[in-house]
Design a protein around this motif. Sequence first.
Motif, PDB file in Angstrom:
ATOM      1  N   UNK A  34      -4.419   0.677  -1.728  1.00  0.00           N
ATOM      2  CA  UNK A  34      -3.953  -0.580  -2.300  1.00  0.00           C
ATOM      3  C   UNK A  34      -4.104  -0.559  -3.806  1.00  0.00           C
ATOM      4  N   UNK A  35      -3.756  -1.657  -4.453  1.00  0.00           N
ATOM      5  CA  UNK A  35      -3.820  -1.737  -5.907  1.00  0.00           C
ATOM      6  C   UNK A  35      -5.245  -1.537  -6.429  1.00  0.00           C
ATOM      7  N   UNK A  36      -6.250  -1.899  -5.616  1.00  0.00           N
ATOM      8  CA  UNK A  36      -7.647  -1.792  -6.050  1.00  0.00           C
ATOM      9  C   UNK A  36      -8.446  -0.771  -5.245  1.00  0.00           C
ATOM     10  N   UNK A  37      -7.788   0.207  -4.664  1.00  0.00           N
ATOM     11  CA  UNK A  37      -8.491   1.245  -3.928  1.00  0.00           C
ATOM     12  C   UNK A  37      -8.086   1.305  -2.462  1.00  0.00           C
ATOM     13  N   UNK A  38      -8.890   2.002  -1.687  1.00  0.00           N
ATOM     14  CA  UNK A  38      -8.592   2.186  -0.273  1.00  0.00           C
ATOM     15  C   UNK A  38      -8.768   0.896   0.509  1.00  0.00           C
ATOM     16  N   UNK A  39      -7.905   0.710   1.503  1.00  0.00           N
ATOM     17  CA  UNK A  39      -7.900  -0.505   2.325  1.00  0.00           C
ATOM     18  C   UNK A  39      -8.448  -0.216   3.718  1.00  0.00           C
ATOM     19  N   UNK A  40      -9.008  -1.244   4.342  1.00  0.00           N
ATOM     20  CA  UNK A  40      -9.574  -1.130   5.681  1.00  0.00           C
ATOM     21  C   UNK A  40      -8.930  -2.100   6.670  1.00  0.00           C
ATOM     22  N   UNK A  41      -7.887  -2.798   6.250  1.00  0.00           N
ATOM     23  CA  UNK A  41      -7.297  -3.784   7.156  1.00  0.00           C
ATOM     24  C   UNK A  41      -6.473  -3.105   8.239  1.00  0.00           C
ATOM     25  N   UNK A  42      -6.211  -3.855   9.335  1.00  0.00           N
ATOM     26  CA  UNK A  42      -5.549  -3.310  10.512  1.00  0.00           C
ATOM     27  C   UNK A  42      -4.632  -4.390  11.068  1.00  0.00           C
ATOM     28  N   UNK A  43      -3.375  -4.052  11.286  1.00  0.00           N
ATOM     29  CA  UNK A  43      -2.352  -5.015  11.692  1.00  0.00           C
ATOM     30  C   UNK A  43      -1.610  -4.522  12.922  1.00  0.00           C
ATOM     31  N   UNK A  44      -1.152  -5.491  13.713  1.00  0.00           N
ATOM     32  CA  UNK A  44      -0.345  -5.204  14.897  1.00  0.00           C
ATOM     33  C   UNK A  44       0.989  -5.926  14.734  1.00  0.00           C
ATOM     34  N   UNK A  45       2.076  -5.192  14.930  1.00  0.00           N
ATOM     35  CA  UNK A  45       3.404  -5.787  14.874  1.00  0.00           C
ATOM     36  C   UNK A  45       3.971  -5.856  16.288  1.00  0.00           C
ATOM     37  N   UNK A  46       4.300  -7.049  16.728  1.00  0.00           N
ATOM     38  CA  UNK A  46       4.896  -7.295  18.037  1.00  0.00           C
ATOM     39  C   UNK A  46       6.412  -7.245  17.859  1.00  0.00           C
ATOM     40  N   UNK A  47       7.019  -6.151  18.289  1.00  0.00           N
ATOM     41  CA  UNK A  47       8.455  -5.948  18.083  1.00  0.00           C
ATOM     42  C   UNK A  47       9.300  -6.932  18.886  1.00  0.00           C
TER      43      UNK A  47
ATOM     44  N   UNK B  59       0.821  -1.205   0.000  1.00  0.00           N
ATOM     45  CA  UNK B  59       0.000   0.000   0.000  1.00  0.00           C
ATOM     46  C   UNK B  59       0.851   1.250   0.000  1.00  0.00           C
ATOM     47  N   UNK B  60       0.214   2.335  -0.386  1.00  0.00           N
ATOM     48  CA  UNK B  60       0.800   3.664  -0.249  1.00  0.00           C
ATOM     49  C   UNK B  60       0.031   4.383   0.854  1.00  0.00           C
ATOM     50  N   UNK B  61       0.657   5.307   1.507  1.00  0.00           N
ATOM     51  CA  UNK B  61       0.036   6.182   2.497  1.00  0.00           C
ATOM     52  C   UNK B  61      -0.672   5.437   3.630  1.00  0.00           C
TER      53      UNK B  61
END
Length: 168
Positions: free
Chosen positions: A34-47, A15-17
């Motif tokens: 995303x490639x097909x428009x705006x995205x709504x997904x949400x991710x958590x990264x455990x450092x 994705x961009x932005x």
Amino acid sequence: TEDWDFLTTCPCQPRRHPAFLMANDKIFVGLGDGANGNLNDWWEYDMDNDVWNQKSNFPGDGRQHPAMIVVNNKIYMGCGGNGNGNLGDWWEYDILTDIWLQKSDLIANQRHHPFYFGIGDYAYVGFGHGSNPGPGSNSTGSYIYNDFYKYDPANDSWTQMANFPSEA
């Protein structure tokens, strides 16, 4: 050691932005284009464990350039823009329960690229670009604002602060 380490790549769609921030020693990433428009997904990264976990998708309109502020273990997010224009909605994401709730909209013109920060128990949002004339805006058709607002999560209310006293 001034060395770079390669970490696990997010399994999410490129994705961009994207919107992102750090809270409770985790990084939260989502939304964007995303490639097909705006995205709504949400991710958590455990450092600590170098692990990505997909969280509950954002239930509002996908967007880029929103405000995102952490206040008391909750992420407040809103404004931004997408192919349909600027947005002024406001959402609460509970980090501990993984639940999104819609809150009271910003009491000002819809906007993207707002400035934002949290102090204590409050979120502050203002400035940014919009499609309509507003405080501090010019007449170029891409209005830039100089207004600022305080959001109180305890009573889901907005208060207008003093406008920035100079050019937006």
